[in-house]
Design an enzyme around this catalytic site. Structure first.
Site, PDB file in Angstrom:
ATOM      1  N   LYS A 145       0.837  -1.210   0.000  1.00  0.00           N
ATOM      2  CA  LYS A 145       0.000   0.000   0.000  1.00  0.00           C
ATOM      3  C   LYS A 145       0.871   1.259   0.000  1.00  0.00           C
ATOM      4  O   LYS A 145       0.632   2.214  -0.738  1.00  0.00           O
ATOM      5  CB  LYS A 145      -0.950  -0.021   1.204  1.00  0.00           C
ATOM      6  CG  LYS A 145      -2.025  -1.091   1.057  1.00  0.00           C
ATOM      7  CD  LYS A 145      -2.888  -1.281   2.292  1.00  0.00           C
ATOM      8  CE  LYS A 145      -3.792  -2.508   2.063  1.00  0.00           C
ATOM      9  NZ  LYS A 145      -4.804  -2.721   3.081  1.00  0.00           N
ATOM     10  N   GLN A 184      -5.365  -2.034   9.199  1.00  0.00           N
ATOM     11  CA  GLN A 184      -5.113  -3.317   8.532  1.00  0.00           C
ATOM     12  C   GLN A 184      -5.753  -4.464   9.322  1.00  0.00           C
ATOM     13  O   GLN A 184      -5.598  -4.550  10.541  1.00  0.00           O
ATOM     14  CB  GLN A 184      -3.590  -3.526   8.398  1.00  0.00           C
ATOM     15  CG  GLN A 184      -3.205  -4.725   7.565  1.00  0.00           C
ATOM     16  CD  GLN A 184      -3.650  -4.609   6.107  1.00  0.00           C
ATOM     17  OE1 GLN A 184      -3.742  -3.520   5.540  1.00  0.00           O
ATOM     18  NE2 GLN A 184      -3.961  -5.742   5.492  1.00  0.00           N
ATOM     19  N   ASP A 198     -11.431   2.320   3.226  1.00  0.00           N
ATOM     20  CA  ASP A 198     -11.646   0.870   3.114  1.00  0.00           C
ATOM     21  C   ASP A 198     -13.136   0.555   2.954  1.00  0.00           C
ATOM     22  O   ASP A 198     -13.495  -0.567   2.602  1.00  0.00           O
ATOM     23  CB  ASP A 198     -11.129   0.159   4.377  1.00  0.00           C
ATOM     24  CG  ASP A 198      -9.832  -0.601   4.132  1.00  0.00           C
ATOM     25  OD1 ASP A 198      -9.564  -0.935   2.966  1.00  0.00           O
ATOM     26  OD2 ASP A 198      -9.118  -0.873   5.118  1.00  0.00           O
TER      27      ASP A 198
HETATM   28  N1  LIG Z   1      -7.903  -2.919   6.126  1.00  0.00           N
HETATM   29  C1  LIG Z   1      -7.854  -3.938   5.271  1.00  0.00           C
HETATM   30  N2  LIG Z   1      -7.393  -5.121   5.671  1.00  0.00           N
HETATM   31  C2  LIG Z   1      -7.350  -6.150   4.773  1.00  0.00           C
HETATM   32  C3  LIG Z   1      -7.769  -5.960   3.434  1.00  0.00           C
HETATM   33  C4  LIG Z   1      -8.287  -4.699   3.066  1.00  0.00           C
HETATM   34  O1  LIG Z   1      -8.734  -4.475   1.921  1.00  0.00           O
HETATM   35  N3  LIG Z   1      -8.295  -3.711   4.006  1.00  0.00           N
HETATM   36  N4  LIG Z   1      -7.624  -6.977   2.504  1.00  0.00           N
HETATM   37  C5  LIG Z   1      -6.814  -8.112   2.833  1.00  0.00           C
HETATM   38  C6  LIG Z   1      -5.332  -8.003   2.522  1.00  0.00           C
HETATM   39  N5  LIG Z   1      -4.958  -7.082   1.437  1.00  0.00           N
HETATM   40  C7  LIG Z   1      -5.058  -5.769   1.673  1.00  0.00           C
HETATM   41  O2  LIG Z   1      -5.016  -5.293   2.747  1.00  0.00           O
HETATM   42  C8  LIG Z   1      -4.331  -7.536   0.237  1.00  0.00           C
HETATM   43  C9  LIG Z   1      -4.083  -8.875   0.002  1.00  0.00           C
HETATM   44  C10 LIG Z   1      -3.392  -9.275  -1.149  1.00  0.00           C
HETATM   45  C11 LIG Z   1      -2.947  -8.329  -2.055  1.00  0.00           C
HETATM   46  C12 LIG Z   1      -2.147  -8.668  -3.242  1.00  0.00           C
HETATM   47  O3  LIG Z   1      -1.767  -7.795  -3.968  1.00  0.00           O
HETATM   48  N6  LIG Z   1      -1.831  -9.936  -3.496  1.00  0.00           N
HETATM   49  C13 LIG Z   1      -0.933 -10.265  -4.558  1.00  0.00           C
HETATM   50  C14 LIG Z   1       0.086 -11.304  -4.102  1.00  0.00           C
HETATM   51  C15 LIG Z   1       0.781 -10.857  -2.878  1.00  0.00           C
HETATM   52  C16 LIG Z   1       2.184 -11.379  -2.726  1.00  0.00           C
HETATM   53  O4  LIG Z   1       2.838 -11.765  -3.702  1.00  0.00           O
HETATM   54  O5  LIG Z   1       2.681 -11.298  -1.573  1.00  0.00           O
HETATM   55  C17 LIG Z   1      -1.707 -10.826  -5.722  1.00  0.00           C
HETATM   56  O6  LIG Z   1      -2.809 -11.347  -5.527  1.00  0.00           O
HETATM   57  O7  LIG Z   1      -1.174 -10.717  -6.832  1.00  0.00           O
HETATM   58  C18 LIG Z   1      -3.216  -7.007  -1.807  1.00  0.00           C
HETATM   59  C19 LIG Z   1      -3.889  -6.631  -0.675  1.00  0.00           C
HETATM   60  C20 LIG Z   1      -6.950  -8.488   4.298  1.00  0.00           C
HETATM   61  N7  LIG Z   1      -6.847  -7.340   5.136  1.00  0.00           N
END
Ligand SMILES: Nc1nc2c(c(=O)[nH]1)N[C@@H](CN(C=O)c1ccc(C(=O)N[C@@H](CCC(=O)O)C(=O)O)cc1)CN2
Length: 395
Positions: A149, A193, A216
């Site tokens: 982020k 988060q 969010d």
């Molecule tokens: N306050 C929040 N907490 C959480 C959220 C949220 O939207 N707001 N969502 C999830 C986790 N998350 C963002 O926070 C999130 C998870 C995964 C990815 C992402 O880009 N994944 C990549 C692979 C990641 C890697 O290689 O390590 C992908 O899918 O290509 C972004 C955001 C729970 N908590």
């Protein structure tokens, strides 16, 4: 990570960066930039049990009408132990013509638009949008998502601030941190988060975020307004927006289509199902207590999975030609990887790709677009704050 705020960084995207492709779908892109993901945060079973016990204590008996308060605990897919791991991509004989929906490239286009709008904002009012992130505890997955982020902010010129709090701090300390960001005029978006440590009341903390900084979209009022077709939420949860964005940009019709959403979390499943209904889709929601998930899913034109269970959705769950959006990011052991694990989705990609007409990969599908949507929500919030937008963002 250091405790201080992450420095504001304005890294304008290179002028040579690819512009959004022109073509029949190009009209969607400016909206993408105004619009504002992710995975089913699958808390460990123990954490979830603890939360349930606390919730039960807080609930009054009148809540019976709202249904029994028991957690979504997903069983492993049947015969998981006996089933061999799905083959890795290499060497698999696909008979598929599925389009692989490239979330990385969609996210890059959205960031390009946002960077441009941030530049314009700086010229017009002398300020850039600001995003504050509250990270409690030291979960490695949460730390990486927060890093993504902050990096996203740097890429588009959004200022980022980070409050890191120890996992054993009190709920009041988290609420105080949120309150300070509420008061800070340079902060237009605040996110906590998730998941939070077990001893914390998530609802209380999320409700402490000012409605107009709730990028969010988890504040109860924003969720409620998303549920009511006559109302407009200020912000829609980023993962839900990412799923819709990927479907719309891929030219997939939603009206009247049967969409199955697997999972009903506040982060992904619930808002995605609400948003789809606003797009006039017929939505089935599958959760851990659904008795015939495979049957329901097999009837669907579109399947969006956010269960947080690796390889839950097998080829046999899909109708030929279905569109598959995989929101899961599940770590699974992989001795061949440097880290000892790799990320996999909820969907058995190698099987699904043979049946689907379009599918998102993991990684590189919904995840990057979720982060882009967070940046878009933060930009929208700053526009509202500086009078550069007259109404709440379009859905
Ligand atoms: N306050 C929040 N907490 C959480 C959220 C949220 O939207 N707001 N969502 C999830 C986790 N998350 C963002 O926070 C999130 C998870 C995964 C990815 C992402 O880009 N994944 C990549 C692979 C990641 C890697 O290689 O390590 C992908 O899918 O290509 C972004 C955001 C729970 N908590």
């Amino acid at each position: 990570m250091g405790g201080a705020a992450a420095a504001a960084a304005v890294a304008l995207l290179a002028a040579t960066r690819r512009r959004p492709a022109a073509g029949p779908l190009a009209f969607l892109l400016p909206r993408a930039a105004r619009a504002g993901l992710h995975e089913a945060a699958a808390p460990a079973a123990e954490e979830e049990k603890g939360r349930t016990r606390r919730r039960r204590r807080r609930r009054s008996s009148s809540s019976r009408l709202l249904g029994p308060d028991i957690p979504d605990t997903w069983d492993s897919p049947p015969r998981a132990a006996a089933r061999p791991s799905p083959p890795s991509g290499a060497g698999v004989d696909y008979d598929s013509t599925a389009t692989i929906i490239d979330g990385k490239s969609v996210a890059e286009d959205i960031r390009f638009q946002i960077a441009e709008e941030v530049r314009q904002m700086k010229n017009a009012v002398g300020h850039v949008p600001g995003l504050a992130v509250v990270l409690v505890g030291d979960r490695r997955d949460s730390e990486s998502y927060v890093r993504y982020k902050i990096k996203g902010c740097e890429e588009v010129g959004i200022k980022s601030l980070l409050a890191e709090l120890p996992g054993n701090c009190t709920e009041d300390v988290v609420v105080d941190s949120v309150s300070r960001f509420n008061e800070d005029p340079s902060v237009h978006g605040i996110l906590v988060q998730l998941p939070l440590p077990q001893h914390m009341d998530e609802e209380r903390i999320l409700s402490a975020i000012s409605l107009e900084k709730d990028v969010d979209g988890f504040h109860p009022l924003n969720v409620g307004n998303l549920a009511l077709r006559s109302r407009k939420p200020l912000f829609v949860p980023c993962a839900a927006k990412a799923c819709l964005e990927l479907l719309l940009q891929s030219g997939i019709e939603l009206m009247g289509k049967h969409v199955t959403v697997i999972g009903r979390s506040k982060v992904v499943g619930l808002p995605t199902s609400l948003l789809l209904q606003r797009h006039h889709a017929t939505v089935s929601i599958i959760h851990a207590f659904t008795t015939n998930p495979e049957e329901i899913t097999r009837q669907s034109d579109i399947v969006i999975s956010a269960a947080g269970v690796a390889n839950l959705v097998r080829g046999s769950w899909l109708k030929k030609g279905a569109v598959v959006i995989d929101v899961g990011t599940n770590p699974i052991e992989d001795p061949t990887s440097d880290y000892g694990y790799r990320l996999t989705g909820d969907v058995c990609f190698e099987e699904a790709v043979k049946l689907a007409s379009a599918i998102t990969p993991v990684p590189g599908g919904v995840g990057p677009v979720t982060i882009a949507m967070l940046l878009a929500n933060t930009l929208d919030s700053a526009k509202l704050a500086y009078g550069l937008a007259t109404e709440s963002p379009e859905l």
